[in-house]
Design a protein around this motif. Sequence first.
Motif, PDB file in Angstrom:
ATOM      1  N   TRP A   4       0.834  -1.187   0.000  1.00 54.45           N
ATOM      2  CA  TRP A   4       0.000   0.000   0.000  1.00 54.45           C
ATOM      3  C   TRP A   4       0.875   1.245   0.000  1.00 54.45           C
ATOM      4  O   TRP A   4       1.956   1.266   0.603  1.00 54.45           O
ATOM      5  CB  TRP A   4      -0.888   0.042   1.244  1.00 54.45           C
ATOM      6  CG  TRP A   4      -1.954  -1.000   1.319  1.00 54.45           C
ATOM      7  CD1 TRP A   4      -1.995  -2.084   2.145  1.00 54.45           C
ATOM      8  CD2 TRP A   4      -3.172  -1.053   0.543  1.00 54.45           C
ATOM      9  NE1 TRP A   4      -3.158  -2.811   1.932  1.00 54.45           N
ATOM     10  CE2 TRP A   4      -3.889  -2.199   0.961  1.00 54.45           C
ATOM     11  CE3 TRP A   4      -3.719  -0.244  -0.450  1.00 54.45           C
ATOM     12  CZ2 TRP A   4      -5.121  -2.548   0.413  1.00 54.45           C
ATOM     13  CZ3 TRP A   4      -4.938  -0.583  -1.000  1.00 54.45           C
ATOM     14  CH2 TRP A   4      -5.631  -1.720  -0.575  1.00 54.45           C
TER      15      TRP A   4
ATOM     16  N   TRP B 220     -12.249  -6.358  -3.309  1.00 56.68           N
ATOM     17  CA  TRP B 220     -13.524  -5.767  -2.899  1.00 56.68           C
ATOM     18  C   TRP B 220     -14.454  -5.520  -4.079  1.00 56.68           C
ATOM     19  O   TRP B 220     -15.676  -5.642  -3.954  1.00 56.68           O
ATOM     20  CB  TRP B 220     -13.305  -4.502  -2.091  1.00 56.68           C
ATOM     21  CG  TRP B 220     -13.046  -3.222  -2.859  1.00 56.68           C
ATOM     22  CD1 TRP B 220     -11.848  -2.626  -3.109  1.00 56.68           C
ATOM     23  CD2 TRP B 220     -14.037  -2.348  -3.426  1.00 56.68           C
ATOM     24  NE1 TRP B 220     -12.012  -1.458  -3.807  1.00 56.68           N
ATOM     25  CE2 TRP B 220     -13.350  -1.256  -4.010  1.00 56.68           C
ATOM     26  CE3 TRP B 220     -15.428  -2.370  -3.504  1.00 56.68           C
ATOM     27  CZ2 TRP B 220     -14.000  -0.207  -4.673  1.00 56.68           C
ATOM     28  CZ3 TRP B 220     -16.088  -1.330  -4.158  1.00 56.68           C
ATOM     29  CH2 TRP B 220     -15.381  -0.268  -4.734  1.00 56.68           C
TER      30      TRP B 220
ATOM     31  N   LYS C 201     -15.157   2.259  -1.905  1.00 50.41           N
ATOM     32  CA  LYS C 201     -15.844   1.663  -0.763  1.00 50.41           C
ATOM     33  C   LYS C 201     -15.037   1.956   0.492  1.00 50.41           C
ATOM     34  O   LYS C 201     -13.837   1.655   0.561  1.00 50.41           O
ATOM     35  CB  LYS C 201     -16.008   0.158  -0.950  1.00 50.41           C
ATOM     36  CG  LYS C 201     -16.803  -0.507   0.168  1.00 50.41           C
ATOM     37  CD  LYS C 201     -17.000  -2.004  -0.097  1.00 50.41           C
ATOM     38  CE  LYS C 201     -17.827  -2.649   1.010  1.00 50.41           C
ATOM     39  NZ  LYS C 201     -18.018  -4.108   0.778  1.00 50.41           N
ATOM     40  N   LEU C 202     -15.697   2.545   1.471  1.00 51.21           N
ATOM     41  CA  LEU C 202     -15.019   2.865   2.724  1.00 51.21           C
ATOM     42  C   LEU C 202     -14.552   1.588   3.412  1.00 51.21           C
ATOM     43  O   LEU C 202     -15.236   0.570   3.396  1.00 51.21           O
ATOM     44  CB  LEU C 202     -15.970   3.647   3.623  1.00 51.21           C
ATOM     45  CG  LEU C 202     -16.426   5.007   3.075  1.00 51.21           C
ATOM     46  CD1 LEU C 202     -17.534   5.589   3.944  1.00 51.21           C
ATOM     47  CD2 LEU C 202     -15.248   5.979   2.986  1.00 51.21           C
ATOM     48  N   GLY C 203     -13.359   1.669   4.017  1.00 44.97           N
ATOM     49  CA  GLY C 203     -12.820   0.538   4.755  1.00 44.97           C
ATOM     50  C   GLY C 203     -12.068  -0.469   3.927  1.00 44.97           C
ATOM     51  O   GLY C 203     -11.672  -1.517   4.449  1.00 44.97           O
ATOM     52  N   THR C 204     -11.829  -0.176   2.640  1.00 46.58           N
ATOM     53  CA  THR C 204     -11.124  -1.138   1.778  1.00 46.58           C
ATOM     54  C   THR C 204      -9.674  -0.751   1.534  1.00 46.58           C
ATOM     55  O   THR C 204      -8.993  -1.403   0.742  1.00 46.58           O
ATOM     56  CB  THR C 204     -11.854  -1.277   0.433  1.00 46.58           C
ATOM     57  OG1 THR C 204     -11.899   0.005  -0.218  1.00 46.58           O
ATOM     58  CG2 THR C 204     -13.263  -1.801   0.620  1.00 46.58           C
TER      59      THR C 204
ATOM     60  N   PRO D  84      -6.042   1.434   3.594  1.00 42.74           N
ATOM     61  CA  PRO D  84      -5.555   2.103   4.807  1.00 42.74           C
ATOM     62  C   PRO D  84      -5.909   3.589   4.803  1.00 42.74           C
ATOM     63  O   PRO D  84      -5.890   4.245   3.762  1.00 42.74           O
ATOM     64  CB  PRO D  84      -4.034   1.897   4.736  1.00 42.74           C
ATOM     65  CG  PRO D  84      -3.847   0.711   3.858  1.00 42.74           C
ATOM     66  CD  PRO D  84      -4.943   0.766   2.853  1.00 42.74           C
ATOM     67  N   GLU D  85      -6.209   4.111   5.981  1.00 38.55           N
ATOM     68  CA  GLU D  85      -6.608   5.512   6.087  1.00 38.55           C
ATOM     69  C   GLU D  85      -5.475   6.467   5.737  1.00 38.55           C
ATOM     70  O   GLU D  85      -5.734   7.629   5.382  1.00 38.55           O
ATOM     71  CB  GLU D  85      -7.115   5.802   7.500  1.00 38.55           C
ATOM     72  CG  GLU D  85      -8.408   5.065   7.846  1.00 38.55           C
ATOM     73  CD  GLU D  85      -8.893   5.400   9.245  1.00 38.55           C
ATOM     74  OE1 GLU D  85      -8.188   6.174   9.947  1.00 38.55           O
ATOM     75  OE2 GLU D  85      -9.965   4.904   9.640  1.00 38.55           O
TER      76      GLU D  85
ATOM     77  N   ALA E 205      -7.200   7.483   0.162  1.00 36.61           N
ATOM     78  CA  ALA E 205      -8.116   8.222   1.017  1.00 36.61           C
ATOM     79  C   ALA E 205      -8.424   9.618   0.480  1.00 36.61           C
ATOM     80  O   ALA E 205      -9.468  10.191   0.805  1.00 36.61           O
ATOM     81  CB  ALA E 205      -7.529   8.331   2.424  1.00 36.61           C
TER      82      ALA E 205
ATOM     83  N   THR F  80     -21.928   3.210   2.647  1.00 40.81           N
ATOM     84  CA  THR F  80     -20.826   2.296   2.343  1.00 40.81           C
ATOM     85  C   THR F  80     -19.928   2.791   1.210  1.00 40.81           C
ATOM     86  O   THR F  80     -18.706   2.705   1.289  1.00 40.81           O
ATOM     87  CB  THR F  80     -21.383   0.906   1.967  1.00 40.81           C
ATOM     88  OG1 THR F  80     -22.156   0.408   3.059  1.00 40.81           O
ATOM     89  CG2 THR F  80     -20.256  -0.068   1.665  1.00 40.81           C
ATOM     90  N   TYR F  81     -20.528   3.325   0.163  1.00 40.23           N
ATOM     91  CA  TYR F  81     -19.792   3.698  -1.042  1.00 40.23           C
ATOM     92  C   TYR F  81     -19.739   5.216  -1.189  1.00 40.23           C
ATOM     93  O   TYR F  81     -20.588   5.936  -0.664  1.00 40.23           O
ATOM     94  CB  TYR F  81     -20.453   3.080  -2.280  1.00 40.23           C
ATOM     95  CG  TYR F  81     -20.613   1.583  -2.184  1.00 40.23           C
ATOM     96  CD1 TYR F  81     -19.543   0.738  -2.459  1.00 40.23           C
ATOM     97  CD2 TYR F  81     -21.823   1.022  -1.798  1.00 40.23           C
ATOM     98  CE1 TYR F  81     -19.679  -0.636  -2.366  1.00 40.23           C
ATOM     99  CE2 TYR F  81     -21.967  -0.356  -1.687  1.00 40.23           C
ATOM    100  CZ  TYR F  81     -20.889  -1.181  -1.971  1.00 40.23           C
ATOM    101  OH  TYR F  81     -21.022  -2.548  -1.862  1.00 40.23           O
TER     102      TYR F  81
END
Length: 557
Positions: free
Chosen positions: A193, A226, A393-396, A398-399, A404, A416-417
């Motif tokens: 990442w 995802w 999609k949120l949470g897929t 690293p922040e 981000a 969610t999206y």
Amino acid sequence: MHEVTSRKDRKPTRRFIIGKPASQPAHLQEVDLEALGAELAQRQEKIAAQTVDGAPAAPMAFKAMRDPDSQKIHTLQVELTDAHADELRTRHGEALIIEEDHDLEMFTLSPGIDAFEMSMARELSTQSDELKVTLKVVDENDTPLPKVQVDLAGDLWSDRQVTNTQGKVTLKLFGETLDSLTQLRLKPANGYWSRVIKAPSLAAQNNVVRLTALPVSLEGPQANMWGNETIGNVAMPQGERVRVAVIDSGFADGHPDVVAAGGRGFAEDGDPEEDWKTDDSGHGTHVTGTIGALNNAIGMRGVADKVDIFALRVFPGASISKLMAAIDTAIQLQVDIVNMSLGGPNPSTLLQQRMQAARQAGILLVAAAGNNAGPVMYPAAYPEVMAVAAIGKLGTFPEDSFHARHITPQVSADGTYFAAGFTCRGPEINVCGPGVAIISTVPGDAYVSNDGTSMASPHIAGVAAVLLAQNPQIQAMPRSDARSQSLFQAVLDAAHPLGLPADFEGSGLPLLTGNAPPMPQPGEGEIPSKPPMDGLDTVADLIQKALDAAKLIREQA
């Protein structure tokens, strides 16, 4: 003998594409493209025979593009001066279309590709102003990571370097202190990442930064991405294999997790039978993996697990004429679906005519909408093409990754999206697809996470391939516009609204199931009218609807 001229006498030239309108003006004589092509070819030969300051003149581009079925010339690609182009326009008027052969771009956003702006000139700094920072990039097991692009920025200066084989890098900034540093960015070559550290707390030496590995590798087990998980990991039924053309930057032949059935290159001086097997940017291989990475025990799987993919390489140096040539090849190969993760802001009547020819050949055209957050680009903006916007999609991811930065307030009804900040939008959008933090194959037997409508479009091309395999009635249809439109409608019917504005999602996100979708009924699914209709078109549309309604009433009486 060669005519000797001066470079000063050479007029600047540009690339043009020349063809005829679909409807010949009644008051004008039709242009014979064969004769015009011979005239232009002879002219180019004369120019190439000249010498400039004792050296042969550079040959000027000329190419006749022929319809795959009739073998008649449909477009001439030629290098002209503006004066000669104007002379042709004056001579033939509306009987001839003369357009500039514009360049096209990839619609991807590789993490960290943008450079920091330098707001201070180096000449204004002195050696005493120099801040030197060394750091080492490692993975979670403290293994050094080479070839990581590292950017360090401060209030006035920035520097970009790449880590060596020991994972080390030294960055030099002028006029900065350790307290004035604002951001540290890291973009790995592959396998990890990206990372962004705001207001980094750094020492002058011996800094260590860790990167997290992507959840996919050749060692296995096969990971579930995802995008696939959201759309539906549906195995395609046994039967005739679906043929998909990927018009892009080529394909890294030999990657163990994705294969291509064939291809063709469109470089000016390359080998068309071999060039497609090279992918300098990795873009085409990434797109290909999203569509059809193998459903095996390693890496990842594509959306469609039983497809024959043909890599049609137009990058580097992609242009409208190269895209037209690739479309002609797709028609010749009798593919079912074409993916185009590319485009530009300039409409072209001649390119649109080739899109229409592909539709008449039964091909569904899928294209990325574009990445500048503005109006939908071409070819996606044409009504003949399925335009795809990008969502995340949120949470897929690293922040603290680059992904981000694409989060927007435009969020789906269930939270969610989100509509990707970069995606082009407008009434031309037909559907949306996963386009943020998309992990797929790249050259070097590796994987990378990319963003872009380039990544969203192949998800939808893969969905179309699965739907076609699930619907043998469409596959059995003669190759015509009715066939391509039936598949177009099948994708729209599979779309589920997310609650985003229509300009960002169109009909929504297409989802797959293991069940064959219903066959579109005759008369259903005309190509959605993307641009707003003018007054006459609106009246004609209302009249036609009234006639259709009257006919239906009579039939039911």
